[in-house]
Design an enzyme around this catalytic site. Structure first.
Site, PDB file in Angstrom:
ATOM      1  N   ILE A   1       2.578  -5.111  -3.761  1.00  0.00           N
ATOM      2  CA  ILE A   1       3.977  -4.429  -3.825  1.00  0.00           C
ATOM      3  C   ILE A   1       5.036  -5.208  -3.621  1.00  0.00           C
ATOM      4  O   ILE A   1       6.267  -4.647  -3.561  1.00  0.00           O
ATOM      5  CB  ILE A   1       3.953  -3.249  -2.623  1.00  0.00           C
ATOM      6  CG1 ILE A   1       3.898  -3.783  -1.650  1.00  0.00           C
ATOM      7  CG2 ILE A   1       2.811  -2.101  -2.952  1.00  0.00           C
ATOM      8  CD1 ILE A   1       3.927  -2.725  -0.173  1.00  0.00           C
TER       9      ILE A   1
ATOM     10  N   HIS B   1      -0.138   0.102  -6.698  1.00  0.00           N
ATOM     11  CA  HIS B   1       0.232   0.900  -5.185  1.00  0.00           C
ATOM     12  C   HIS B   1       1.727   0.871  -5.105  1.00  0.00           C
ATOM     13  O   HIS B   1       2.176   0.973  -3.813  1.00  0.00           O
ATOM     14  CB  HIS B   1      -0.153  -0.236  -4.470  1.00  0.00           C
ATOM     15  CG  HIS B   1      -1.900  -0.138  -4.019  1.00  0.00           C
ATOM     16  ND1 HIS B   1      -2.555  -1.259  -3.484  1.00  0.00           N
ATOM     17  CD2 HIS B   1      -2.667   0.764  -4.297  1.00  0.00           C
ATOM     18  CE1 HIS B   1      -3.786  -1.101  -3.687  1.00  0.00           C
ATOM     19  NE2 HIS B   1      -3.772   0.122  -4.067  1.00  0.00           N
TER      20      HIS B   1
ATOM     21  N   CYS C   1      21.689  16.231  -1.721  1.00  0.00           N
ATOM     22  CA  CYS C   1      20.217  15.995  -1.143  1.00  0.00           C
ATOM     23  C   CYS C   1      20.211  15.360   0.334  1.00  0.00           C
ATOM     24  O   CYS C   1      20.101  16.236   1.270  1.00  0.00           O
ATOM     25  CB  CYS C   1      19.394  15.342  -2.117  1.00  0.00           C
ATOM     26  SG  CYS C   1      17.675  15.153  -1.235  1.00  0.00           S
TER      27      CYS C   1
ATOM     28  N   THR D   1      -8.213 -11.081  -4.813  1.00  0.00           N
ATOM     29  CA  THR D   1      -8.442  -9.640  -4.379  1.00  0.00           C
ATOM     30  C   THR D   1      -9.736  -9.688  -3.447  1.00  0.00           C
ATOM     31  O   THR D   1     -10.840 -10.301  -3.969  1.00  0.00           O
ATOM     32  CB  THR D   1      -8.506  -8.460  -5.376  1.00  0.00           C
ATOM     33  OG1 THR D   1      -8.810  -7.547  -4.819  1.00  0.00           O
ATOM     34  CG2 THR D   1      -9.492  -9.201  -6.478  1.00  0.00           C
TER      35      THR D   1
ATOM     36  N   MET E   1     -10.418 -17.404  -2.889  1.00  0.00           N
ATOM     37  CA  MET E   1     -10.639 -18.387  -1.801  1.00  0.00           C
ATOM     38  C   MET E   1     -12.301 -18.584  -1.670  1.00  0.00           C
ATOM     39  O   MET E   1     -12.535 -19.760  -1.168  1.00  0.00           O
ATOM     40  CB  MET E   1      -9.633 -18.258  -0.584  1.00  0.00           C
ATOM     41  CG  MET E   1      -8.235 -18.510  -0.834  1.00  0.00           C
ATOM     42  SD  MET E   1      -8.169 -20.388  -1.144  1.00  0.00           S
ATOM     43  CE  MET E   1      -8.811 -21.312   0.505  1.00  0.00           C
TER      44      MET E   1
END
Length: 310
Positions: free
Chosen positions: A142, A158, A212, A250, A276
């Site tokens: 993100i 995400h 709003c 990941t 890794m």
């Protein structure tokens, strides 16, 4: 209908963000292969022939830019791990604390730059597009470092630290303000001894749509929330046509993203993992390249001798 199509159709309608796989056995891929190949020359031969490359990235690709992963030992903000803060329940209980956490992350990311892995991906996309070949980046991150590096075809499953969503009207907007609101200025320090700022809810980020003024939340997918079905449909379409898939940085434990590459591999498409260390999915892939992504990825994606330079 292929196995990938079957599982991904279910994925679009049922996908949620979490650390455990979906409970249905039908949604799991149990494909075991021989020990993956770590020969870069072999990978480069496959890369040279690929027309549609999908690159799935996770927190490891940004770790080399100094971005905390909030995973494992030491992965704390103050006394909490991300799983304790990045939930709708945590926001409902203590929106001030959650906003402090995300304010800290936003301010930190404004000082970070893409590393060689991000740049290699962006340069590869730009180069191959001139050859009529495509690269899509499907990221769990993100932090927007792919965007900052120049990646154009980017699916952020995400969400983004730099987008907000109104809890009242639902408006989603880009937001790069620093600080995001005056009350958060100087707040969010991660040290365990720091006490919560306990900012009144009316002083937290508010919606600027006319009439709003609703409470804003980060436009990110929290643990337990459903992923955006439109983005998942785009992901599905890209993975169905890709002829090479890279999994970069990941852990292959956050679902539903952990299902993507094994499903691609299940239909016989080469998948290369850059990480890794080995992951629970490593033995399902054709290639595995251990080490820092910023070291292993640039030579993997560099111009191949067979490429024609226009």
């Amino acid at each position: 209908m292929s196995l990938f199509q079957f599982t991904s159709r279910r994925l679009v309608s049922q996908a949620y963000c979490g650390l455990k796989p979906p409970s249905s056995k039908k949604q799991r891929i149990c494909l075991e292969m021989a020990r993956p190949n770590s020969n870069m020359a072999d990978f480069r031969e496959v890369f040279a022939k690929a027309k549609h490359i999908a690159i799935i990235t996770g927190a490891g690709v940004s770790a080399e830019s100094g971005v905390p992963t909030f995973r494992g030992t030491g992965g704390y903000w103050r006394k909490w791990q991300a799983q304790e803060l990045a939930t709708p329940e945590a926001f409902a209980r203590n929106s001030s604390r959650v906003w402090e956490f995300y304010h800290y992350r936003r301010e930190l990311m404004l000082s970070k730059q893409p590393n060689p892995a991000h740049i290699a991906i962006a340069e590869c996309e730009a180069r191959l597009s001139k050859q009529g070949r495509s690269v899509v980046v499907i990221t769990q991150n993100i932090d927007e470092l792919h965007r900052k590096a120049g990646t154009k075809h980017l699916l952020e499953i995400h969400g983004s630290l730099f987008k907000t969503r109104c809890t009242s009207c639902g408006n989603v907007a880009k937001n790069y303000k620093s600080p995001i609101c005056p009350a958060l200025a100087g707040k969010g320090a991660p040290d365990p001894e720091i006490e919560d700022a306990k900012i009144p809810v009316e002083n937290l980020p508010r919606c600027e749509e006319q009439g709003c003024n609703g409470l804003l939340r980060p436009h990110v997918v929290w643990f337990g929330e459903t992923l955006n079905s439109d983005i998942l449909t785009e992901v599905e379409n890209e993975l169905e046509i890709c002829d090479l898939c890279l999994v970069v940085g990941t852990s292959s434990v956050v679902y539903p993203a952990a299902m993507f590459a094994p499903q691609v591999s299940a239909r016989g498409v080469p998948v290369a993992e850059f990480n890794m260390q080995a992951t629970p999915a490593t033995n399902r892939f054709r290639f595995h390249f251990p080490g820092p992504c910023g070291t292993t990825l640039p030579p993997a994606l560099a111009r191949h001798e067979s490429e024609i330079i226009s």
